[in-house]
Design an enzyme around this catalytic site. Structure first.
Site, mmCIF file in Angstrom:
data_model
loop_
_atom_site.group_PDB
_atom_site.id
_atom_site.type_symbol
_atom_site.label_atom_id
_atom_site.label_comp_id
_atom_site.label_asym_id
_atom_site.label_seq_id
_atom_site.Cartn_x
_atom_site.Cartn_y
_atom_site.Cartn_z
ATOM 1 N N HIS A 78 0.777 -1.022 -0.051
ATOM 2 C CA HIS A 78 0.101 -0.072 -0.020
ATOM 3 C C HIS A 78 0.557 1.278 0.034
ATOM 4 O O HIS A 78 1.977 1.251 0.612
ATOM 5 C CB HIS A 78 -0.900 -0.006 1.240
ATOM 6 C CG HIS A 78 -1.909 -0.978 1.082
ATOM 7 N ND1 HIS A 78 -3.206 -0.958 2.149
ATOM 8 C CD2 HIS A 78 -2.055 -2.289 0.658
ATOM 9 C CE1 HIS A 78 -3.813 -1.803 1.886
ATOM 10 N NE2 HIS A 78 -3.252 -2.850 0.724
ATOM 11 N N GLU A 80 0.880 3.989 1.671
ATOM 12 C CA GLU A 80 1.310 4.416 3.059
ATOM 13 C C GLU A 80 2.616 3.626 3.579
ATOM 14 O O GLU A 80 3.394 3.964 4.232
ATOM 15 C CB GLU A 80 0.118 4.066 4.081
ATOM 16 C CG GLU A 80 -1.074 4.975 3.700
ATOM 17 C CD GLU A 80 -2.259 4.032 3.003
ATOM 18 O OE1 GLU A 80 -3.424 4.291 3.311
ATOM 19 O OE2 GLU A 80 -1.965 3.495 2.174
ATOM 20 N N CYS A 108 -6.226 1.864 5.979
ATOM 21 C CA CYS A 108 -6.864 0.600 6.386
ATOM 22 C C CYS A 108 -6.270 0.149 7.370
ATOM 23 O O CYS A 108 -5.331 0.810 7.932
ATOM 24 C CB CYS A 108 -6.759 -0.463 5.212
ATOM 25 S SG CYS A 108 -4.967 -0.779 5.278
ATOM 26 N N CYS A 111 -2.543 -0.331 7.543
ATOM 27 C CA CYS A 111 -1.861 0.850 7.520
ATOM 28 C C CYS A 111 -1.828 1.782 8.664
ATOM 29 O O CYS A 111 -0.607 2.503 9.046
ATOM 30 C CB CYS A 111 -2.095 1.638 6.190
ATOM 31 S SG CYS A 111 -1.835 0.926 4.595
#
Length: 174
Positions: A78, A80, A108, A111
Site C-alpha cells: 500500500h 502508506e 486501512c 496501514c
C-alpha cells in the site's frame, strides 16, 4: 522504570509536538495535491489509485509512494506502507515522531497499525473509505485513545478530488 533518559523524553515530546506539524488547510491541500499525483501514477499502472507522502516536521517531503501490491506481488504494498518504509530507511530509524503522512484515501487497518508503530504525529487523508477505513469509517484505530500511541487525524482534505479518482478507476474496470 523508564529506560530512556529524561532529556530524550522531553525532546521527543516538545520538539516533535503535533502543533509543529499541524499546518493550515492550505498547506494540507498543497501536500494532498502531491499525494494525488502519486495516486494517478498508481492508477496508470493498473493499481488502485492511492498516493501517499511523508512530510518531516520541517515541512520537507521525505518520501512519496503509490499503491503497488500487484506490481510487487506484495499484499502490504500500500502507498502508506511504502512511504513509511522509504522514510524510515532514509532516516535510519523505524520511529518517525513529528512526521505527517498525507494519503488520498482513508487508511486501512494494516496501514494505521504501521503508522502507530512508527509513532507518526498526524495522518491527513482525502476521501473516506466506507468499506475499509480504519480512522473513522469502519474503525477508529489510533485516534480513540485505546492504544499506546495517539495518532492525530484530519480527514476530508480535497475529498471530492480523491473520491473522484478512485470512482473513475473502478468505473473504468467495469
Amino acid at each position: 522504570m523508564n529506560i530512556l533518559p529524561q532529556t530524550l523524553i522531553e525532546f521527543e515530546l516538545s520538539e516533535f509536538s503535533v502543533a509543529s506539524v499541524r499546518g493550515g488547510m492550505e498547506s494540507h491541500e498543497t501536500y494532498m495535491k502531491e499525494a494525488l499525483i502519486e495516486a494517478e501514477k498508481g492508477g496508470l499502472e493498473g493499481e488502485v489509485p492511492v498516493g501517499a507522502l511523508l512530510v518531516s516536521p520541517t515541512g520537507d517531503i521525505i518520501a512519496r509512494a503509490h499503491n503497488r501490491p500487484i506490481a510487487l506481488n506484495d499484499p502490504t504494498g500500500h502507498a502508506e506502507i511504502l512511504a513509511l518504509r522509504q522514510g524510515a530507511a532514509q532516516l535510519e530509524n523505524y520511529r518517525l515522531p513529528g512526521h505527517v503522512l498525507y494519503v488520498s484515501l482513508e487508511p486501512c487497518v494494516m496501514c494505521v497499525g504501521a503508522m502507530i508503530q512508527a509513532r507518526l504525529a498526524l495522518v491527513v487523508y482525502g476521501a473516506a473509505d466506507p468499506k475499509g477505513g480504519a480512522i473513522e469509517s469502519v474503525y477508529r484505530m489510533g485516534t480513540d485513545g485505546k492504544l499506546n500511541h495517539l495518532l492525530e487525524a484530519q480527514g476530508g482534505v480535497l475529498a471530492e478530488e480523491c473520491r473522484a479518482l478512485v470512482q473513475a478507476f473502478f468505473r473504468a474496470k467495469r
